[in-house]
Design an enzyme around this catalytic site. Structure first.
Site, PDB file in Angstrom:
ATOM      1  N   ASP A 157      33.343  40.866  40.605  1.00  0.00           N
ATOM      2  CA  ASP A 157      33.556  41.042  42.058  1.00  0.00           C
ATOM      3  C   ASP A 157      32.362  41.745  42.693  1.00  0.00           C
ATOM      4  OD1 ASP A 157      36.105  39.962  41.718  1.00  0.00           O
ATOM      5  OD2 ASP A 157      36.978  41.933  41.316  1.00  0.00           O
ATOM      6  N   GLY A 194      36.846  51.747  36.082  1.00  0.00           N
ATOM      7  CA  GLY A 194      37.527  51.258  37.275  1.00  0.00           C
ATOM      8  C   GLY A 194      36.785  50.105  37.935  1.00  0.00           C
TER       9      GLY A 194
HETATM   10  O1  RIB Z   1      38.480  41.479  39.143  1.00  0.00           O
HETATM   11  C1  RIB Z   1      39.067  42.710  38.863  1.00  0.00           C
HETATM   12  C2  RIB Z   1      40.350  42.850  39.623  1.00  0.00           C
HETATM   13  O2  RIB Z   1      41.275  41.901  39.146  1.00  0.00           O
HETATM   14  C3  RIB Z   1      41.024  44.180  39.447  1.00  0.00           C
HETATM   15  O3  RIB Z   1      40.598  45.140  40.384  1.00  0.00           O
HETATM   16  C4  RIB Z   1      42.490  43.834  39.580  1.00  0.00           C
HETATM   17  O4  RIB Z   1      43.061  44.302  40.752  1.00  0.00           O
HETATM   18  C5  RIB Z   1      42.567  42.315  39.492  1.00  0.00           C
HETATM   19  O5  RIB Z   1      42.852  41.757  40.698  1.00  0.00           O
END
Ligand code: RIB
Length: 301
Positions: A251, A286
């Site tokens: 992400d 995290g």
């Molecule tokens: O890509 C990681 C995310 O996948 C985490 O933060 C969790 O919430 C899931 O949606």
């Protein structure tokens, strides 16, 4: 970033509260083990990408839905703190989405998400948002919300000339209509295999993925590969780093890549920037809590 145009980005996507247990060894079925640490943190693929783009300096609008509960309140407050526009973040009687995450001693994770309110985003709200956000250039989506919402949002985005980026995670079958609406698809290796039928292990396999369209395959600690619309490839190795937790690394790549692209960088440069940001994110625990701050991000440009 050398370019100066405004980066106005909309993320149509999920926001979750991540409930994470860290244990050197993960339990087998029927086994109980003692872990090391438990954390709660801000997550959800959509929110992670939005926060990363905002930390980079983008003007980010989040389009999503939260429950009317403590997790929803905390996520909304975090969006405000990071400077994300929340005009299209609605609230629902359905609880906020949560992700139950296990992370092992190698930093690898296993995740179960409960989408909750994320599955209640309304098509009309998403379309209204995309039609009305001023100077919008890029719209990003993932697969933690209903696909029909993403299709409608991307249609609206294309009709006003925006660039669309889909991160097909977690993998689900994509409709041909959605694939056609994507200017960019950014899968990881396993999502690439689901989409294309083979792992990205050779140039031939990579070149035959979506001819005529642009993609980036993220390959974990190996970095990322840009597949241009003419089939040419640019490979970007990742800098060496010790992984503590890979949650949210993909992400952070998508959010920072989108920011750089929206600023007018060429795709290979934007990819290199995204790889540096993502490599840094795996060194901390995290998802959003592992992202570099603005001062550190400047050192990656
Ligand atoms: O890509 C990681 C995310 O996948 C985490 O933060 C969790 O919430 C899931 O949606």
């Amino acid at each position: 970033m050398s370019q100066n145009q405004d980066a106005v980005i909309a993320v149509v996507g999920s926001a979750m509260m991540d409930l994470t247990a860290y244990a050197h060894v993960l339990p087998e079925p029927g086994q109980t083990l003692v872990g090391e640490v438990f954390t709660t943190g801000f997550g959800g693929k959509g929110a992670n990408q939005a926060v990363m783009a905002a930390l980079c300096g983008a003007n980010v609008h989040f389009i999503g839905k939260l429950g009317k509960d403590v997790f929803g309140d905390a996520i909304a407050e975090n969006f405000n703190k990071v400077g994300i526009n929340v005009s299209y973040v609605d609230r629902s009687n359905t609880p906020t989405g949560v992700a139950h995450i296990w992370v092992d001693g190698e930093g690898e994770n296993r995740i179960i998400i409960i989408p909750g309110a994320n599955h209640e985003i309304e098509i009309s709200r998403a379309v209204d948002a995309i039609n009305n956000i001023p100077d919008l250039t890029i719209v990003i989506a993932q697969c933690e919300i209903k696909q029909e919402v993403t299709i409608a949002a991307f249609k609206a985005a294309k009709s006003r000339g925006c660039t669309t980026i889909l991160n097909p995670a977690p993998f689900e079958q994509l409709s041909p209509e959605l694939i056609e609406l994507c200017d960019w698809i950014i899968p990881n290796e396993t999502e690439f295999r689901e989409l294309h039928g083979a792992l990205p292990t050779s140039d031939e396999i990579l070149k035959s993925f979506r001819p005529g369209k642009k993609s980036i395959v993220t390959v974990g600690s190996q970095g990322a590969i840009f597949i241009d619309s003419d089939g040419s490839l640019v490979k970007c190795p990742a800098p060496q780093s010790t992984a503590v937790d890979t949650t949210g690394a993909g992400d952070s790549f998508v959010g920072s890549f989108a920011y750089a692209l929206a600023k007018g960088e060429d795709p290979a440069t934007a990819m290199r920037f995204g790889v540096k940001v993502a490599s840094r994110s795996v060194t901390k625990k995290g998802a959003q809590s592992s992202y570099p701050d603005q001062a550190e991000i400047k050192t990656f440009s």
